[in-house]
Design a protein around this motif. Sequence first.
Motif, mmCIF file in Angstrom:
data_model
loop_
_atom_site.group_PDB
_atom_site.id
_atom_site.type_symbol
_atom_site.label_atom_id
_atom_site.label_comp_id
_atom_site.label_asym_id
_atom_site.label_seq_id
_atom_site.Cartn_x
_atom_site.Cartn_y
_atom_site.Cartn_z
ATOM 1 N N SER A 30 68.844 94.400 -13.167
ATOM 2 C CA SER A 30 69.073 94.175 -14.595
ATOM 3 C C SER A 30 68.894 92.716 -15.001
ATOM 4 O O SER A 30 68.856 91.822 -14.165
ATOM 5 C CB SER A 30 70.478 94.647 -14.971
ATOM 6 N N GLN A 31 68.804 92.531 -16.316
ATOM 7 C CA GLN A 31 68.760 91.186 -16.887
ATOM 8 C C GLN A 31 69.786 91.109 -18.006
ATOM 9 O O GLN A 31 70.020 92.087 -18.711
ATOM 10 C CB GLN A 31 67.373 90.857 -17.435
ATOM 11 N N ILE A 32 70.412 89.952 -18.151
ATOM 12 C CA ILE A 32 71.394 89.763 -19.212
ATOM 13 C C ILE A 32 70.663 89.587 -20.543
ATOM 14 O O ILE A 32 69.782 88.737 -20.665
ATOM 15 C CB ILE A 32 72.294 88.550 -18.928
ATOM 16 N N GLU A 35 75.490 87.579 -24.106
ATOM 17 C CA GLU A 35 76.768 87.225 -23.503
ATOM 18 C C GLU A 35 77.832 87.193 -24.586
ATOM 19 O O GLU A 35 77.568 86.777 -25.708
ATOM 20 C CB GLU A 35 76.679 85.877 -22.797
ATOM 21 N N CYS A 45 79.245 90.880 -20.959
ATOM 22 C CA CYS A 45 77.832 90.713 -21.299
ATOM 23 C C CYS A 45 77.157 92.080 -21.392
ATOM 24 O O CYS A 45 77.647 93.077 -20.864
ATOM 25 C CB CYS A 45 77.119 89.833 -20.286
ATOM 26 N N VAL A 47 73.738 93.983 -20.408
ATOM 27 C CA VAL A 47 72.586 93.876 -19.514
ATOM 28 C C VAL A 47 71.643 95.053 -19.744
ATOM 29 O O VAL A 47 72.053 96.135 -20.164
ATOM 30 C CB VAL A 47 72.997 93.799 -18.022
ATOM 31 N N HIS A 57 71.343 100.277 -21.207
ATOM 32 C CA HIS A 57 72.201 99.129 -21.480
ATOM 33 C C HIS A 57 73.559 99.371 -20.836
ATOM 34 O O HIS A 57 74.101 100.479 -20.913
ATOM 35 C CB HIS A 57 72.408 98.937 -22.980
#
Length: 90
Positions: A30-32, A35, A45, A47, A57
């Motif tokens: 995953s990627q943020i 935040e 957050c 992600v 998500h």
Amino acid sequence: GEYVITRHADNERRNDGLSTEDIEDVLSGSQILEEYPEDRRGRSCLVLGWHGNRPVHVVCGANTDGWLVIITVYIPMPPKWISATERRSK
């Protein structure tokens, strides 16, 4: 490798046909996106990860023991989301 999944997140992942293993896979790649340092539940957050070709998500934070807490899980869809990474403006 240790985490807590809230009842809400567990219900949401079931509604979207996702297993806990699917969520683990989603989180591993995953990627943020956003935040939330001032969230009332504590720092968290949003992600983005993928289950096959479906974006997923996950909103997560940490509890006082340092464990990952999965707060909610959902498939981003219109009208709230234009794409997996872009919210519709208000």
